[in-house]
Design a protein around this motif. Structure first.
Motif, mmCIF file in Angstrom:
data_model
loop_
_atom_site.group_PDB
_atom_site.id
_atom_site.type_symbol
_atom_site.label_atom_id
_atom_site.label_comp_id
_atom_site.label_asym_id
_atom_site.label_seq_id
_atom_site.Cartn_x
_atom_site.Cartn_y
_atom_site.Cartn_z
ATOM 1 N N VAL A 171 35.840 2.754 -19.028
ATOM 2 C CA VAL A 171 35.570 1.334 -18.785
ATOM 3 C C VAL A 171 36.614 0.846 -17.788
ATOM 4 N N SER A 175 38.970 -4.671 -18.615
ATOM 5 C CA SER A 175 38.273 -4.909 -19.878
ATOM 6 C C SER A 175 39.019 -4.258 -21.044
ATOM 7 N N TYR A 179 40.353 -6.131 -24.363
ATOM 8 C CA TYR A 179 40.181 -5.615 -25.727
ATOM 9 C C TYR A 179 41.503 -5.689 -26.501
ATOM 10 N N ASP A 202 33.520 -10.487 -26.440
ATOM 11 C CA ASP A 202 32.247 -10.726 -25.756
ATOM 12 C C ASP A 202 32.448 -10.760 -24.240
ATOM 13 N N LEU A 205 32.967 -7.278 -23.012
ATOM 14 C CA LEU A 205 31.715 -6.515 -23.028
ATOM 15 C C LEU A 205 30.868 -6.817 -21.797
ATOM 16 N N LYS A 206 30.949 -8.050 -21.314
ATOM 17 C CA LYS A 206 30.254 -8.391 -20.069
ATOM 18 C C LYS A 206 30.880 -7.654 -18.890
ATOM 19 N N GLU A 207 32.182 -7.475 -18.941
ATOM 20 C CA GLU A 207 32.903 -6.745 -17.893
ATOM 21 C C GLU A 207 32.537 -5.265 -17.906
ATOM 22 N N SER A 208 32.401 -4.696 -19.119
ATOM 23 C CA SER A 208 32.070 -3.268 -19.276
ATOM 24 C C SER A 208 31.038 -3.126 -20.390
ATOM 25 N N PRO A 209 29.744 -3.200 -20.050
ATOM 26 C CA PRO A 209 28.683 -3.174 -21.066
ATOM 27 C C PRO A 209 28.636 -1.889 -21.895
ATOM 28 N N ASN A 210 29.229 -0.805 -21.392
ATOM 29 C CA ASN A 210 29.224 0.465 -22.123
ATOM 30 C C ASN A 210 30.409 0.619 -23.077
ATOM 31 N N ASN A 212 31.792 0.827 -26.044
ATOM 32 C CA ASN A 212 31.354 1.000 -27.426
ATOM 33 C C ASN A 212 32.397 0.538 -28.440
ATOM 34 N N GLN A 215 32.109 -3.074 -29.492
ATOM 35 C CA GLN A 215 31.046 -3.389 -30.441
ATOM 36 C C GLN A 215 31.467 -3.027 -31.862
#
Length: 237
Positions: A171, A175, A179, A202, A205-210, A212, A215
């Motif tokens: 990532v 991001s 985190y 959130d 997650l927009k910065e790095s949708p992958n 995991n 989440q």
């Protein structure tokens, strides 16, 4: 005459030992080059160990420790190089001590060496290590300092790898700092800062949708929030 003969024999023995030592050094230097050429890591370790015994030097010791660390043999790396801080530690020695101690789950011992790495070469990747380790030992102000540095100095092409899935993924470093920022804010007050931490997750997650791990962490924080709400809703006795 006897004294002269004894002195001559002693000198002869010393010369023979010196020649023998030089021959062995030349042999293991050639052996080291050959093992390196063949990609035989154990052979490289054996050669470097013999050379370090025959002709000790800090550079050889540092190199041997680095090879151990690079192969995941972190106990051997620390046993070779030690974990005491020395004024004249080379950059390699500092790196080996920092990474090996971190891998051995000794964050308090690892932090000073990462701090020295950062002092010598400030960059966002080392700041990430410092932020993460300080979070582990609950030094939240120190973690926040390095998080802020990382957020300000992460370049778009900088990446951070994560390994919690079967397939490792990368990532953006920014991001990853977001985190850590969420974790730091949460740890400041684990009851009232859940929503603030989730908002940062959130955004990350927009910065790095992958991402995991975000989440997983978000789901756990929301679960804790539900538990707290359920406890608050229970009638007081």
């Amino acid at each position: 005459m006897k004294r002269l003969l004894g002195l001559m024999l002693l000198m002869s023995g010393l010369m023979m030992n010196a020649q023998s030592n030089e021959t062995l050094i030349a042999h293991y230097e050639a052996y080291y080059k050959q093992m390196k050429k063949q990609g035989d890591i154990q052979g490289v370790i054996n050669a470097m160990t013999h050379l370090n015994v025959l002709s000790p030097s800090e550079a050889r010791k540092d190199t041997l420790a680095y090879i151990y660390m690079d192969q995941g043999m972190n106990n051997q790396a620390i046993n070779t190089i030690g974990y005491d801080a020395k004024i004249d530690d080379s950059d390699i020695a500092i790196q080996v001590k920092a990474l090996a101690l971190k891998a051995l789950k000794q964050p308090k011992l690892a932090i000073p060496f990462f701090e020295e790495m950062f002092k010598r070469t400030p960059n966002a990747l080392i700041a990430y290590e410092l932020a993460e380790l300080n979070l582990q030992v609950q030094q939240l102000p120190e973690a926040e300092k390095h998080i802020n540095y990382g957020l300000a100095n992460s370049e778009p092409d900088m990446k951070k790898a994560f390994f919690e899935t079967q397939t490792p993924y990368e990532v953006s470093l920014k991001s990853a700092f977001m985190y850590l920022n969420a974790l730091n804010i949460y740890n400041k007050d684990t009851k009232t800062n859940i929503d603030a931490a989730v908002d940062i997750l959130d955004a990350a997650l927009k910065e790095s949708p992958n991402f995991n791990m975000i989440q997983i962490t978000k789901n756990e924080l929301l679960r804790q929030k539900q538990v707290l709400q359920a406890q608050a809703a229970q009638p007081k006795k």
